[in-house]
Motif scaffolding. Structure first.
Motif, PDB file in Angstrom:
ATOM      1  N   LYS A  49      -1.502  54.527  35.264  1.00  0.00           N
ATOM      2  CA  LYS A  49      -0.907  55.647  35.684  1.00  0.00           C
ATOM      3  C   LYS A  49       0.807  55.898  36.049  1.00  0.00           C
ATOM      4  CE  LYS A  49      -4.958  58.086  36.788  1.00  0.00           C
ATOM      5  NZ  LYS A  49      -5.721  58.409  37.854  1.00  0.00           N
ATOM      6  N   LYS A  50       0.794  55.303  36.398  1.00  0.00           N
ATOM      7  CA  LYS A  50       2.021  55.465  36.675  1.00  0.00           C
ATOM      8  C   LYS A  50       3.490  53.456  37.134  1.00  0.00           C
ATOM      9  CE  LYS A  50       2.449  59.197  39.187  1.00  0.00           C
ATOM     10  NZ  LYS A  50       3.436  59.731  40.649  1.00  0.00           N
ATOM     11  N   GLU A  51       3.646  52.902  37.105  1.00  0.00           N
ATOM     12  CA  GLU A  51       3.856  51.666  37.123  1.00  0.00           C
ATOM     13  C   GLU A  51       4.707  51.491  38.468  1.00  0.00           C
ATOM     14  OE1 GLU A  51       7.902  49.640  35.903  1.00  0.00           O
ATOM     15  OE2 GLU A  51       7.695  50.073  34.340  1.00  0.00           O
ATOM     16  N   LEU A  52       5.171  52.666  39.731  1.00  0.00           N
ATOM     17  CA  LEU A  52       5.797  53.004  40.804  1.00  0.00           C
ATOM     18  C   LEU A  52       6.608  52.260  40.852  1.00  0.00           C
ATOM     19  CD1 LEU A  52       2.211  52.768  42.353  1.00  0.00           C
ATOM     20  CD2 LEU A  52       2.889  55.017  41.890  1.00  0.00           C
ATOM     21  N   ASP A  53       6.624  50.986  42.062  1.00  0.00           N
ATOM     22  CA  ASP A  53       7.877  50.210  42.107  1.00  0.00           C
ATOM     23  C   ASP A  53       7.682  49.232  41.380  1.00  0.00           C
ATOM     24  OD1 ASP A  53       9.363  51.609  44.701  1.00  0.00           O
ATOM     25  OD2 ASP A  53       7.460  50.900  45.565  1.00  0.00           O
ATOM     26  N   GLY A  54       6.801  48.328  40.381  1.00  0.00           N
ATOM     27  CA  GLY A  54       6.571  47.295  40.067  1.00  0.00           C
ATOM     28  C   GLY A  54       5.119  46.810  39.570  1.00  0.00           C
ATOM     29  N   ILE A  55       4.557  46.090  38.135  1.00  0.00           N
ATOM     30  CA  ILE A  55       3.349  46.394  38.129  1.00  0.00           C
ATOM     31  C   ILE A  55       2.834  44.280  38.709  1.00  0.00           C
ATOM     32  CG2 ILE A  55       1.498  45.423  36.565  1.00  0.00           C
ATOM     33  CD1 ILE A  55       2.746  48.293  34.842  1.00  0.00           C
ATOM     34  N   LYS A  56       2.158  44.509  39.455  1.00  0.00           N
ATOM     35  CA  LYS A  56       0.875  42.926  39.719  1.00  0.00           C
ATOM     36  C   LYS A  56       0.151  42.754  39.137  1.00  0.00           C
ATOM     37  CE  LYS A  56       0.289  40.105  43.950  1.00  0.00           C
ATOM     38  NZ  LYS A  56       1.175  40.074  45.529  1.00  0.00           N
ATOM     39  N   ILE A  57      -0.242  41.991  38.495  1.00  0.00           N
ATOM     40  CA  ILE A  57      -0.840  40.992  38.225  1.00  0.00           C
ATOM     41  C   ILE A  57      -1.886  40.313  39.189  1.00  0.00           C
ATOM     42  CG2 ILE A  57      -2.250  40.078  36.753  1.00  0.00           C
ATOM     43  CD1 ILE A  57      -0.061  41.896  35.292  1.00  0.00           C
ATOM     44  N   LEU A  58      -3.559  40.867  39.389  1.00  0.00           N
ATOM     45  CA  LEU A  58      -4.005  40.163  40.149  1.00  0.00           C
ATOM     46  C   LEU A  58      -5.526  39.323  39.930  1.00  0.00           C
ATOM     47  CD1 LEU A  58      -4.659  42.937  42.744  1.00  0.00           C
ATOM     48  CD2 LEU A  58      -3.133  40.883  42.940  1.00  0.00           C
ATOM     49  N   SER A  59      -6.045  38.234  40.232  1.00  0.00           N
ATOM     50  CA  SER A  59      -6.795  37.862  39.201  1.00  0.00           C
ATOM     51  C   SER A  59      -8.251  37.728  39.206  1.00  0.00           C
ATOM     52  CB  SER A  59      -6.737  36.173  39.772  1.00  0.00           C
ATOM     53  OG  SER A  59      -7.464  36.104  41.019  1.00  0.00           O
ATOM     54  N   CYS A  60      -8.225  38.830  39.978  1.00  0.00           N
ATOM     55  CA  CYS A  60     -10.035  39.560  39.627  1.00  0.00           C
ATOM     56  C   CYS A  60     -11.089  39.330  37.949  1.00  0.00           C
ATOM     57  CB  CYS A  60      -9.967  40.678  40.316  1.00  0.00           C
ATOM     58  SG  CYS A  60     -11.421  41.818  40.995  1.00  0.00           S
ATOM     59  N   GLY A  61     -11.325  38.763  37.850  1.00  0.00           N
ATOM     60  CA  GLY A  61     -12.623  38.903  37.066  1.00  0.00           C
ATOM     61  C   GLY A  61     -11.618  37.614  36.396  1.00  0.00           C
ATOM     62  N   THR A  62     -12.232  37.851  34.598  1.00  0.00           N
ATOM     63  CA  THR A  62     -11.925  36.262  33.800  1.00  0.00           C
ATOM     64  C   THR A  62     -10.957  37.290  32.658  1.00  0.00           C
ATOM     65  OG1 THR A  62     -14.148  36.312  32.772  1.00  0.00           O
ATOM     66  CG2 THR A  62     -13.282  34.794  34.850  1.00  0.00           C
ATOM     67  N   LEU A  63     -10.092  36.485  32.291  1.00  0.00           N
ATOM     68  CA  LEU A  63      -8.792  36.039  31.135  1.00  0.00           C
ATOM     69  C   LEU A  63      -9.407  34.717  29.487  1.00  0.00           C
ATOM     70  CD1 LEU A  63      -6.051  37.930  30.200  1.00  0.00           C
ATOM     71  CD2 LEU A  63      -5.090  35.796  30.581  1.00  0.00           C
ATOM     72  N   GLU A  64     -10.210  36.222  29.114  1.00  0.00           N
ATOM     73  CA  GLU A  64     -10.779  35.638  27.540  1.00  0.00           C
ATOM     74  C   GLU A  64      -9.089  35.095  26.148  1.00  0.00           C
ATOM     75  OE1 GLU A  64     -14.240  37.885  27.017  1.00  0.00           O
ATOM     76  OE2 GLU A  64     -14.629  37.258  28.836  1.00  0.00           O
ATOM     77  N   ARG A  65      -7.942  35.572  27.105  1.00  0.00           N
ATOM     78  CA  ARG A  65      -7.077  35.945  25.923  1.00  0.00           C
ATOM     79  C   ARG A  65      -5.757  34.537  26.067  1.00  0.00           C
ATOM     80  NH1 ARG A  65     -10.693  38.497  23.563  1.00  0.00           N
ATOM     81  NH2 ARG A  65     -11.376  40.689  23.441  1.00  0.00           N
ATOM     82  N   LYS A  66      -5.496  34.289  24.821  1.00  0.00           N
ATOM     83  CA  LYS A  66      -3.855  33.614  25.049  1.00  0.00           C
ATOM     84  C   LYS A  66      -3.345  35.550  25.070  1.00  0.00           C
ATOM     85  CE  LYS A  66      -0.968  30.164  23.029  1.00  0.00           C
ATOM     86  NZ  LYS A  66      -0.872  29.061  22.153  1.00  0.00           N
TER      87      LYS A  66
END
Length: 148
Positions: A104-121
């Motif tokens: 919704k909002k960027e706040l002080d920044g965006i953090k990417i966490l490893s919850c789930g699996t990524l299927e794309r490059k």
């Protein structure tokens, strides 16, 4: 007679009449009026409210409500599985995440966490990453870029 709330009577001797400390004014407790000799409690209007005889007072013992970390950084959190909606080769930026309504909002920044699996490059640009998220993105052939 049945006992119910309408006709409860106090047991004899369980109630005591209120003792008024009249400071020697005809109470039947002359001189010190039940206040003892000298000391803080013997003087008029000098009681310390909240004082518990040297024990830490209740108002200072209990934790105060809430906590505000004024030096902390508040990140908008994005889980890896949320990035699967983008096509292979997409450059994921904070603006794109807001546009896609993942954040919704960027706040002080965006953090990417490893919850789930990524299927794309993907090429992911964010302000912070967990170590496991970096490993997952790079394992799929993607790249990570830390923004300032």
């Amino acid at each position: 007679m049945a006992t119910d709330l309408a006709n409860i009577v106090a047991v004899a001797g369980s109630k005591h009449e209120h003792f008024r400390k009249g400071q020697g004014r005809g109470t039947g407790n002359g001189k010190t009026a039940g206040k003892g000799q000298k000391g803080q409690g013997a003087h008029a209007h000098t009681k310390k409210h909240g004082f518990e005889g040297g024990q830490m007072p209740l108002a200072r013992r209990i934790p105060k409500f809430g906590f505000k970390n004024l030096g902390g950084i508040k990140y908008a959190i994005v889980n890896l599985e949320a990035l699967n909606r983008f096509e292979d080769g997409t450059i994921v930026t904070p603006e794109l995440l807001i546009e896609a309504q993942i954040v919704k909002k960027e706040l002080d920044g965006i953090k990417i966490l490893s919850c789930g699996t990524l299927e794309r490059k993907l090429t992911v640009k964010a302000h912070a990453f967990s170590k496991a998220a970096i490993a997952s993105i790079e394992a799929k052939g993607g790249t990570v870029e830390v923004l300032k």
